[in-house]
Enzyme design. Structure first.
Site, PDB file in Angstrom:
ATOM      1  N   GLU A  33      23.333 -42.336-112.677  1.00 52.96           N
ATOM      2  CA  GLU A  33      24.454 -42.444-111.754  1.00 52.96           C
ATOM      3  C   GLU A  33      24.352 -43.700-110.893  1.00 52.96           C
ATOM      4  O   GLU A  33      25.364 -44.345-110.600  1.00 52.96           O
ATOM      5  CB  GLU A  33      24.544 -41.190-110.868  1.00 52.96           C
ATOM      6  CG  GLU A  33      24.895 -39.913-111.617  1.00 52.96           C
ATOM      7  CD  GLU A  33      26.279 -39.947-112.258  1.00 52.96           C
ATOM      8  OE1 GLU A  33      27.077 -40.860-111.936  1.00 52.96           O
ATOM      9  OE2 GLU A  33      26.563 -39.074-113.091  1.00 52.96           O
ATOM     10  N   TYR A 116      29.854 -38.715-104.282  1.00 55.12           N
ATOM     11  CA  TYR A 116      29.952 -38.580-105.735  1.00 55.12           C
ATOM     12  C   TYR A 116      28.583 -38.341-106.366  1.00 55.12           C
ATOM     13  O   TYR A 116      28.383 -37.383-107.127  1.00 55.12           O
ATOM     14  CB  TYR A 116      30.607 -39.812-106.372  1.00 55.12           C
ATOM     15  CG  TYR A 116      30.414 -39.792-107.868  1.00 55.12           C
ATOM     16  CD1 TYR A 116      31.182 -38.938-108.671  1.00 55.12           C
ATOM     17  CD2 TYR A 116      29.404 -40.546-108.466  1.00 55.12           C
ATOM     18  CE1 TYR A 116      30.959 -38.862-110.029  1.00 55.12           C
ATOM     19  CE2 TYR A 116      29.185 -40.470-109.825  1.00 55.12           C
ATOM     20  CZ  TYR A 116      29.964 -39.629-110.609  1.00 55.12           C
ATOM     21  OH  TYR A 116      29.733 -39.541-111.960  1.00 55.12           O
ATOM     22  N   ASP A 134      35.122 -39.161-109.097  1.00 58.10           N
ATOM     23  CA  ASP A 134      34.928 -40.604-109.180  1.00 58.10           C
ATOM     24  C   ASP A 134      36.286 -41.285-109.320  1.00 58.10           C
ATOM     25  O   ASP A 134      37.336 -40.639-109.195  1.00 58.10           O
ATOM     26  CB  ASP A 134      33.989 -40.964-110.325  1.00 58.10           C
ATOM     27  CG  ASP A 134      34.612 -40.769-111.706  1.00 58.10           C
ATOM     28  OD1 ASP A 134      35.703 -40.151-111.809  1.00 58.10           O
ATOM     29  OD2 ASP A 134      34.023 -41.245-112.698  1.00 58.10           O
TER      30      ASP A 134
END
Length: 286
Positions: A33, A116, A134
């Site tokens: 991520e 997020y 997102d």
């Protein structure tokens, strides 16, 4: 319908494979991520594999030097992400015994982690039910629910809206989150949406309205060519190639056409902790 479409149509990405989760767990998801922020998946995959081979756990990465971390980040761009990830690894070791936390608030307390990323780790690693939003998700919500061509700036409303759409079952909720992101990345794209292939076309408010231009197009990102970002990247390449040795300041991109921009790039890298000046030399931080 959306989870069913995802099961049959999702891209085979490294971080979605069971073997990846079995090997690296939540740490693998966290690293992926960080790397995927503002970087296409195709560029991330080889860097992610190399990174996790070198540092398969937070404890392993916590032992690395800042210079090693910046060097390994290579040309992924926005190298401050590497520094944040390094700090987060150290915090995971110090605060959580080397185990990536499951709690969203605990994740948010780590360096470089926002709404997020915290929810993505909790959902895609631990299977908890949270809204994960997102840029791609926001675009799908804007079109399918609000009938707008492009999303408004991020707000808490995005999480509230996604929360209301999630199935009650934790596994299905995780699948719905992933499916919405995948839809935005591959079908409901910003510039050329393929509405004829969309699994939720019959329920899309924007499509039903005739795909109007609602006047909310996002401003395009500033050009990279000739930018300060390009200058910073050029300086970092020189330092990575010379590491661990220092490079004389006179030898750091001396051919750069804008001397002031070159100096500004060097100064900003030092201020961000991505480079160290020692006398007449410049090097990656040790």
């Amino acid at each position: 319908m959306l989870p069913s479409w995802f099961r049959s149509s999702a891209r085979d990405l490294l971080w979605r494979r069971p073997a990846f989760h079995e090997t690296y767990g939540a740490w693998g998801v966290l690293v992926s991520e960080f790397m995927l922020q503002q970087t296409p998946a195709t560029r991330v995959i080889p860097h992610l594999e190399a990174w996790l081979h070198r540092w398969p756990t937070p404890a392993a990465m916590a032992e690395a030097t800042t210079a090693q971390v910046v060097h390994q980040w290579a040309n992924l761009g926005y190298p401050r992400r590497a520094l944040w990830l390094h700090r987060a690894a150290i915090e995971i070791v110090e605060r959580h015994g080397g185990v990536v936390p499951r709690d969203v608030d605990a994740l948010l307390a780590l360096s470089g982690i926002g709404d997020y990323t915290a929810r993505a780790v909790a959902v895609f690693s631990y299977g908890d039910r949270h809204p994960v939003v997102d840029t791609n998700t926001r675009r799908v919500l804007a079109r399918a629910i609000d009938g707008r061509a492009h999303p408004s700036p991020p707000s808490r409303r995005d999480l509230t809206l996604m929360e209301a759409l999630l199935p009650d079952d934790d596994e299905e909720a995780a699948m719905f989150n992933a499916a919405t992101m995948e839809l935005g990345a591959t079908i409901c794209t910003a510039r050329a949406p393929r509405c004829d292939l969309c699994p939720v076309a019959d329920e899309c408010a924007w499509l039903a309205a005739g795909r109007p231009d609602t006047g909310d197009a996002r401003r395009r990102q500033a050009a990279y060519e000739g930018s300060d970002r390009q200058a910073r990247g050029a300086v970092l390449r020189v330092l990575r190639d010379a590491a661990p040795d220092a490079v004389p300041l006179t030898a750091v991109i001396p051919e750069w056409p804008d001397a002031r921009q070159r100096d500004r790039a060097i100064d900003s890298l030092i201020a961000d902790g991505l480079a160290e000046a020692d006398g007449e030399g410049l090097a990656l931080p040790r």
